[in-house]
Motif scaffolding. Sequence first.
Motif, PDB file in Angstrom:
ATOM      1  N   MET A   1       0.835  -1.197   0.000  1.00  0.00           N
ATOM      2  CA  MET A   1       0.000   0.000   0.000  1.00  0.00           C
ATOM      3  C   MET A   1       0.874   1.252   0.000  1.00  0.00           C
ATOM      4  O   MET A   1       1.921   1.284   0.622  1.00  0.00           O
ATOM      5  CB  MET A   1      -0.905   0.010   1.242  1.00  0.00           C
ATOM      6  N   ARG A   2       0.388   2.272  -0.668  1.00  0.00           N
ATOM      7  CA  ARG A   2       1.174   3.489  -0.773  1.00  0.00           C
ATOM      8  C   ARG A   2       1.309   4.154   0.585  1.00  0.00           C
ATOM      9  O   ARG A   2       0.318   4.403   1.260  1.00  0.00           O
ATOM     10  CB  ARG A   2       0.479   4.449  -1.735  1.00  0.00           C
ATOM     11  N   GLY A 304       1.620   4.872  10.443  1.00  0.00           N
ATOM     12  CA  GLY A 304       1.457   5.470   9.126  1.00  0.00           C
ATOM     13  C   GLY A 304       0.003   5.392   8.695  1.00  0.00           C
ATOM     14  O   GLY A 304      -0.886   5.131   9.505  1.00  0.00           O
ATOM     15  N   PRO A 305      -0.263   5.586   7.415  1.00  0.00           N
ATOM     16  CA  PRO A 305      -1.631   5.473   6.903  1.00  0.00           C
ATOM     17  C   PRO A 305      -2.193   4.087   7.183  1.00  0.00           C
ATOM     18  O   PRO A 305      -1.454   3.094   7.147  1.00  0.00           O
ATOM     19  CB  PRO A 305      -1.460   5.713   5.402  1.00  0.00           C
ATOM     20  N   PRO A 306      -3.486   3.976   7.475  1.00  0.00           N
ATOM     21  CA  PRO A 306      -4.083   2.669   7.780  1.00  0.00           C
ATOM     22  C   PRO A 306      -3.781   1.577   6.754  1.00  0.00           C
ATOM     23  O   PRO A 306      -3.487   0.437   7.159  1.00  0.00           O
ATOM     24  CB  PRO A 306      -5.584   2.978   7.866  1.00  0.00           C
ATOM     25  N   PRO A 307      -3.816   1.854   5.434  1.00  0.00           N
ATOM     26  CA  PRO A 307      -3.479   0.779   4.486  1.00  0.00           C
ATOM     27  C   PRO A 307      -2.041   0.275   4.646  1.00  0.00           C
ATOM     28  O   PRO A 307      -1.779  -0.920   4.494  1.00  0.00           O
ATOM     29  CB  PRO A 307      -3.679   1.435   3.119  1.00  0.00           C
ATOM     30  N   MET A 308      -1.123   1.186   4.948  1.00  0.00           N
ATOM     31  CA  MET A 308       0.268   0.785   5.142  1.00  0.00           C
ATOM     32  C   MET A 308       0.411  -0.074   6.395  1.00  0.00           C
ATOM     33  O   MET A 308       1.055  -1.131   6.376  1.00  0.00           O
ATOM     34  CB  MET A 308       1.151   2.026   5.261  1.00  0.00           C
ATOM     35  N   VAL A 309      -0.211   0.364   7.494  1.00  0.00           N
ATOM     36  CA  VAL A 309      -0.146  -0.397   8.743  1.00  0.00           C
ATOM     37  C   VAL A 309      -0.758  -1.783   8.545  1.00  0.00           C
ATOM     38  O   VAL A 309      -0.205  -2.796   8.984  1.00  0.00           O
ATOM     39  CB  VAL A 309      -0.866   0.358   9.880  1.00  0.00           C
ATOM     40  N   ALA A 310      -1.913  -1.833   7.856  1.00  0.00           N
ATOM     41  CA  ALA A 310      -2.585  -3.115   7.637  1.00  0.00           C
ATOM     42  C   ALA A 310      -1.726  -4.065   6.809  1.00  0.00           C
ATOM     43  O   ALA A 310      -1.660  -5.266   7.090  1.00  0.00           O
ATOM     44  CB  ALA A 310      -3.934  -2.888   6.959  1.00  0.00           C
ATOM     45  N   SER A 311      -1.061  -3.543   5.775  1.00  0.00           N
ATOM     46  CA  SER A 311      -0.259  -4.419   4.918  1.00  0.00           C
ATOM     47  C   SER A 311       0.970  -4.951   5.645  1.00  0.00           C
ATOM     48  O   SER A 311       1.434  -6.049   5.371  1.00  0.00           O
ATOM     49  CB  SER A 311       0.169  -3.670   3.657  1.00  0.00           C
ATOM     50  N   LEU A 312       1.486  -4.172   6.585  1.00  0.00           N
ATOM     51  CA  LEU A 312       2.679  -4.588   7.314  1.00  0.00           C
ATOM     52  C   LEU A 312       2.364  -5.433   8.538  1.00  0.00           C
ATOM     53  O   LEU A 312       3.061  -6.397   8.840  1.00  0.00           O
ATOM     54  CB  LEU A 312       3.484  -3.361   7.748  1.00  0.00           C
ATOM     55  N   ALA A 313       1.299  -5.051   9.291  1.00  0.00           N
ATOM     56  CA  ALA A 313       1.062  -5.680  10.589  1.00  0.00           C
ATOM     57  C   ALA A 313      -0.390  -6.032  10.854  1.00  0.00           C
ATOM     58  O   ALA A 313      -0.730  -6.433  11.967  1.00  0.00           O
ATOM     59  CB  ALA A 313       1.562  -4.755  11.699  1.00  0.00           C
ATOM     60  N   LEU A 324      -2.182  -9.532  14.935  1.00  0.00           N
ATOM     61  CA  LEU A 324      -1.051  -9.326  14.043  1.00  0.00           C
ATOM     62  C   LEU A 324      -1.337  -9.991  12.705  1.00  0.00           C
ATOM     63  O   LEU A 324      -1.849 -11.101  12.638  1.00  0.00           O
ATOM     64  CB  LEU A 324       0.224  -9.913  14.658  1.00  0.00           C
ATOM     65  N   GLY A 325      -1.006  -9.286  11.637  1.00  0.00           N
ATOM     66  CA  GLY A 325      -1.204  -9.825  10.300  1.00  0.00           C
ATOM     67  C   GLY A 325      -0.164  -9.270   9.352  1.00  0.00           C
ATOM     68  O   GLY A 325       0.877  -8.754   9.771  1.00  0.00           O
ATOM     69  N   GLY A 326      -0.447  -9.327   8.068  1.00  0.00           N
ATOM     70  CA  GLY A 326       0.417  -8.720   7.077  1.00  0.00           C
ATOM     71  C   GLY A 326       1.796  -9.358   6.976  1.00  0.00           C
ATOM     72  O   GLY A 326       2.017 -10.518   7.352  1.00  0.00           O
ATOM     73  N   ILE A 327       2.731  -8.580   6.459  1.00  0.00           N
ATOM     74  CA  ILE A 327       4.083  -9.067   6.197  1.00  0.00           C
ATOM     75  C   ILE A 327       4.776  -9.543   7.464  1.00  0.00           C
ATOM     76  O   ILE A 327       5.473 -10.572   7.464  1.00  0.00           O
ATOM     77  CB  ILE A 327       4.911  -7.966   5.504  1.00  0.00           C
ATOM     78  N   LEU A 328       4.609  -8.813   8.554  1.00  0.00           N
ATOM     79  CA  LEU A 328       5.312  -9.175   9.789  1.00  0.00           C
ATOM     80  C   LEU A 328       4.874 -10.553  10.300  1.00  0.00           C
ATOM     81  O   LEU A 328       5.700 -11.328  10.785  1.00  0.00           O
ATOM     82  CB  LEU A 328       5.096  -8.102  10.852  1.00  0.00           C
ATOM     83  N   LYS A 329       3.602 -10.848  10.200  1.00  0.00           N
ATOM     84  CA  LYS A 329       3.139 -12.174  10.617  1.00  0.00           C
ATOM     85  C   LYS A 329       3.700 -13.246   9.691  1.00  0.00           C
ATOM     86  O   LYS A 329       4.135 -14.318  10.152  1.00  0.00           O
ATOM     87  CB  LYS A 329       1.615 -12.231  10.612  1.00  0.00           C
ATOM     88  N   GLU A 330       3.699 -12.971   8.385  1.00  0.00           N
ATOM     89  CA  GLU A 330       4.226 -13.930   7.422  1.00  0.00           C
ATOM     90  C   GLU A 330       5.706 -14.230   7.670  1.00  0.00           C
ATOM     91  O   GLU A 330       6.171 -15.350   7.414  1.00  0.00           O
ATOM     92  CB  GLU A 330       4.037 -13.389   6.003  1.00  0.00           C
ATOM     93  N   LEU A 331       6.430 -13.231   8.193  1.00  0.00           N
ATOM     94  CA  LEU A 331       7.860 -13.415   8.454  1.00  0.00           C
ATOM     95  C   LEU A 331       8.139 -14.082   9.799  1.00  0.00           C
ATOM     96  O   LEU A 331       9.297 -14.317  10.143  1.00  0.00           O
ATOM     97  CB  LEU A 331       8.577 -12.065   8.386  1.00  0.00           C
ATOM     98  N   GLY A 332       7.078 -14.354  10.577  1.00  0.00           N
ATOM     99  CA  GLY A 332       7.260 -15.096  11.816  1.00  0.00           C
ATOM    100  C   GLY A 332       7.362 -14.265  13.075  1.00  0.00           C
ATOM    101  O   GLY A 332       7.725 -14.783  14.144  1.00  0.00           O
TER     102      GLY A 332
END
Length: 341
Positions: A1-2, A304-313, A324-332
């Motif tokens: 997300m931007r 940051g912006p809600p879309p950025m936070v959602a995509s990361l965490a 917890l979700g997004g990239i951080l969850k995928e990375l363990g």
Amino acid sequence: MRPLATAVSGAFRATTTRPAFCFTSKSASFGNARHFSTRPEKKGGSKILLATLLGAGAVAGLTFNQSKTTVKPAVKEAVAEVKEKIHFTAPDFTPLKLVEVKHVSHNTKYYRFELPKDQTAGIPVASCVLARYQAEGEEPVVRPYTPISSADTVGFLEFVIKKYDTGKLTPILDSMKPGDTLEFKGPLPKYNWEKDQKTNVGLIAGGSGITPMVQIIRRVLDEKPTDKKTKITLIFANVNENDILLKDELDQIAKEHPDKVKVIYALDNPPEGWAGLKGYVTADAIKKYMPNPEDKDSIIMVCGPPPMVASLAGPKKGMKQGELGGILKELGYAQENVFKF
């Protein structure tokens, strides 16, 4: 997300060398200044319950025997310092006068509000305050903002806030002039740094989500040599290079404290020859720069912006963290090692 810049949210911070004392600040009138609230101002003074602290036998971290009638000189000095360093706290909405405003980018301004005499901006890391505007006959507009003031700044609260044309409060803030007043209430605690300090801190910020991160960085730089040896890595994402807020300060901090603070910039639209990250904050960037998921004495903070936070965490649930979700969850990464502002 931007990673578009978002309205400021997040934290005050407080000095760790003195206790903070909470009290109701005096609601002052500022002559003919335009008031950004129709709520009547309260009259009254501010009080500090030093007698209670003395009776408990502790002032500024010093103890003494209550059975003795003579107060030691060191205690007297501590009490005097407490009187001089009163931290601003507003349990009720309190009007503060805007004394300075200036542009820091094409759509973001710096605001300095005046505190009552001898008050400092020190409020626990990490907290935010609420700003309120109420037009006559209309419902109040309330939004959270994070001061960028240093804890020991005497007499002022300072903010960096981006204007959103579709926002409810930022266009009002953008129209304010020195002498106008706006109501503030707080602090509202978020991450309790004093209770849960970490030695390895990863910060991921987008736009004006940098403000709580600045408070964390400043707090860590206040550590004494005997304190926990904390290291911070910041990834700061923006659309264009001229959107990077507080860049001069961040660069100076990184230059002066290379053993403690590292700053990496990411841009959606990087200029030719750009040495930082390009595009969104990716899993590869997180693996390269952020604390390892196996490091239990670590924390990753995202703002940051809600879309950025959602995509990361993963998305927040109102004022709650949410799963917890997004990239951080995928990375363990574990839920307890990630915090979303």
